[in-house]
Design a protein around this motif. Structure first.
Motif, PDB file in Angstrom:
ATOM      1  N   ILE A  67       6.083  -4.981   4.588  1.00 62.48           N
ATOM      2  CA  ILE A  67       5.246  -4.012   5.313  1.00 62.48           C
ATOM      3  C   ILE A  67       4.596  -3.046   4.333  1.00 62.48           C
ATOM      4  O   ILE A  67       3.429  -2.670   4.498  1.00 62.48           O
ATOM      5  N   GLN A  68       5.321  -2.677   3.292  1.00 61.21           N
ATOM      6  CA  GLN A  68       4.727  -1.797   2.278  1.00 61.21           C
ATOM      7  C   GLN A  68       3.567  -2.489   1.578  1.00 61.21           C
ATOM      8  O   GLN A  68       2.529  -1.860   1.306  1.00 61.21           O
ATOM      9  N   ARG A  69       3.718  -3.776   1.288  1.00 59.26           N
ATOM     10  CA  ARG A  69       2.606  -4.516   0.686  1.00 59.26           C
ATOM     11  C   ARG A  69       1.366  -4.467   1.576  1.00 59.26           C
ATOM     12  O   ARG A  69       0.237  -4.314   1.111  1.00 59.26           O
ATOM     13  N   ILE A  70       1.590  -4.613   2.869  1.00 63.48           N
ATOM     14  CA  ILE A  70       0.467  -4.603   3.802  1.00 63.48           C
ATOM     15  C   ILE A  70      -0.154  -3.215   3.889  1.00 63.48           C
ATOM     16  O   ILE A  70      -1.391  -3.065   3.872  1.00 63.48           O
ATOM     17  N   VAL A  71       0.664  -2.179   3.977  1.00 64.57           N
ATOM     18  CA  VAL A  71       0.141  -0.813   4.049  1.00 64.57           C
ATOM     19  C   VAL A  71      -0.638  -0.469   2.781  1.00 64.57           C
ATOM     20  O   VAL A  71      -1.716   0.153   2.837  1.00 64.57           O
ATOM     21  N   ASP A  72      -0.132  -0.869   1.632  1.00 67.25           N
ATOM     22  CA  ASP A  72      -0.851  -0.625   0.376  1.00 67.25           C
ATOM     23  C   ASP A  72      -2.190  -1.363   0.370  1.00 67.25           C
ATOM     24  O   ASP A  72      -3.202  -0.824  -0.117  1.00 67.25           O
ATOM     25  N   PHE A  73      -2.191  -2.581   0.888  1.00 73.19           N
ATOM     26  CA  PHE A  73      -3.449  -3.330   0.981  1.00 73.19           C
ATOM     27  C   PHE A  73      -4.446  -2.589   1.875  1.00 73.19           C
ATOM     28  O   PHE A  73      -5.633  -2.475   1.542  1.00 73.19           O
ATOM     29  N   LEU A  74      -3.990  -2.096   3.024  1.00 71.47           N
ATOM     30  CA  LEU A  74      -4.885  -1.383   3.929  1.00 71.47           C
ATOM     31  C   LEU A  74      -5.419  -0.097   3.296  1.00 71.47           C
ATOM     32  O   LEU A  74      -6.576   0.275   3.511  1.00 71.47           O
ATOM     33  N   ALA A  75      -4.587   0.565   2.514  1.00 73.52           N
ATOM     34  CA  ALA A  75      -5.044   1.784   1.837  1.00 73.52           C
ATOM     35  C   ALA A  75      -6.151   1.486   0.844  1.00 73.52           C
ATOM     36  O   ALA A  75      -7.067   2.293   0.650  1.00 73.52           O
ATOM     37  N   ALA A  76      -6.087   0.310   0.233  1.00 77.96           N
ATOM     38  CA  ALA A  76      -7.100  -0.075  -0.766  1.00 77.96           C
ATOM     39  C   ALA A  76      -8.294  -0.780  -0.148  1.00 77.96           C
ATOM     40  O   ALA A  76      -9.320  -0.973  -0.824  1.00 77.96           O
ATOM     41  N   ASN A  77      -8.191  -1.165   1.129  1.00 74.66           N
ATOM     42  CA  ASN A  77      -9.261  -1.923   1.793  1.00 74.66           C
ATOM     43  C   ASN A  77      -9.493  -1.308   3.170  1.00 74.66           C
ATOM     44  O   ASN A  77      -8.942  -1.756   4.174  1.00 74.66           O
ATOM     45  N   ARG A  78     -10.320  -0.278   3.224  1.00 72.44           N
ATOM     46  CA  ARG A  78     -10.460   0.547   4.414  1.00 72.44           C
ATOM     47  C   ARG A  78     -11.189  -0.136   5.567  1.00 72.44           C
ATOM     48  O   ARG A  78     -11.241   0.409   6.667  1.00 72.44           O
TER      49      ARG A  78
END
Length: 398
Positions: A208-219
């Motif tokens: 889930i952290q990987r996904i949240v980090d991805f979303l933070a970098a890809n708005r």
């Protein structure tokens, strides 16, 4: 195949007032509102079968009140639910509309029916589609990939569901992730059936952290997680609390029942771009923003058959009492499973190449809605991304 016996003595149900609109001529699937099953020609009578395109003689041409079998021209449904030449008087019915449903003949206890055109209406995708109008590539058992972790040996080596780690899956355009979680002394661990022999176990919070980090970098991206959930509510809450930034992006479905699903631009503007569903019944875990899947989605049966050989393309609900055609005050999202019992690479390549065909000809009319999530094994084989792109060019109205 599931069959529902038909009593020959059943006659037409009472009709609604004569002022009701008559059904227009066309070619239809006739689907029970309660069961989600289609009227099919068994040879001498009609019965309810799992939706399967026209492979089970389930398409009917309606003209002048007669339901004629598309596969057997000249054969129509009688008022006693037999099959007879269309020239007979007792093959004339009077379908009457009740909302988006119709009263016709009674089969297997059904009293209301959907008449779904075999070729549904489509319109170009709007510039700012709602969530339920979009389609996302989804990775079945995304964690069982042999890179991040997976099944207990030797199965992760013999038949992984995926071949690439979750970070690569995100980079490749996967936007839906099916994850199994089991409870251990270490918390919620990603594994199948048992976590005791997994050589490289991965905790749920890590992915889930990987996904949240991805979303933070890809708005501009939206991601959905589906949990096959075997942990307690307390363990799940504790696991999610470890994810930095989760609450910033977690979508809690506020207002959906009243207003329907939000548009893409609204989700991006609100920065609520991560949906997490659980298949576990409500017991307090929804306080963490996790949504009980059966409240918000419909989903077809999970398997098309064994790892090799012929596949079953019928499209019917995996949940008793909630057919694919279910509607609420909003339109449920549709999870379309398209994989086998065992994820063999050659079979998955062939199946994935046929994904768009099954989605459009079989599952879309069976659900009376376009799939929101196309879930596959070995997403990198057979180009399922092209099916997602194809479905994202239009909206569908039955």
């Amino acid at each position: 195949m599931r069959l529902v016996p038909v009593a020959a003595a059943l006659l037409l149900l009472p009709l609604v007032p004569a002022a009701a609109t008559a059904a227009p001529a066309g070619t239809y699937y006739v689907t029970g509102v309660q069961s989600g099953l289609n009227v099919a020609n068994t040879g001498s009578a009609v019965a309810l079968h799992r939706p399967k395109g026209n492979e089970g003689r389930q398409q009917w041409s309606l003209r002048d009140g007669r339901f004629e079998d598309v596969s057997s021209p000249g054969s129509c449904i009688t008022r006693s639910l037999g099959i007879a030449p269309c020239s007979r008087e007792d093959t004339v019915h009077t379908p009457r509309q009740v909302g988006d449903q119709w009263e016709i003949f009674g089969i297997g206890g059904e009293t209301r029916w959907y008449l779904t055109p075999t070729t549904g209406g489509t319109a170009p995708m709007p510039a700012d589609p709602r969530l339920d109008q979009m389609t996302f590539l989804t990775s079945h058992n995304a964690y069982a990939n042999g890179v991040d972790g997976g099944f207990a040996p030797p199965f992760v080596n013999l038949a992984p569901n995926q071949r690439r780690g979750l970070t690569q899956q995100l980079a490749d355009g996967v936007r839906g992730f099916m994850l199994d979680i089991h409870q251990t002394p270490d918390g919620a661990i990603l594994c199948h059936n048992s976590c005791t022999l997994v050589s490289r176990p991965v905790a749920l919070w890590v992915d889930i952290q990987r996904i949240v980090d991805f979303l933070a970098a890809n708005r501009s991206e939206i991601v959905t997680v589906f949990l096959e959930d075997y942990v307690s509510a307390a363990v799940l809450r504790a696991e999610l609390r470890r994810v930095a930034g989760l609450n910033d992006v977690l979508f809690r479905a506020e207002g959906v029942r009243e207003n329907g699903w939000p548009t893409r631009s609204r989700m991006l503007a609100d920065n609520k771009r991560l949906l997490i569903f659980t298949d576990h019944a409500k017991d307090g875990r929804e306080d963490s923003g996790v949504l009980y899947q059966r409240d918000w989605t419909v989903e077809n049966y999970w398997s098309m058959g064994p790892g090799v050989g012929n596949s079953d393309w019928s499209c019917y609900s995996r949940w008793d009492g909630r057919p694919l055609t279910a509607t609420d005050t909003f339109r449920p999202l549709f999870v379309m499973n398209h994989f086998r019992d065992v994820p063999m690479t050659a079979t998955a390549t062939t199946d994935n190449a046929k994904l768009a065909d099954r989605a459009q000809r079989f599952c879309q009319p069976a659900a009376r809605k376009k799939p929101t999530y196309l879930a596959v094994d070995h997403y990198h084989l057979g180009d399922p991304a092209s099916a997602v792109a194809r479905l994202n060019t239009y909206t569908y109205q039955p």
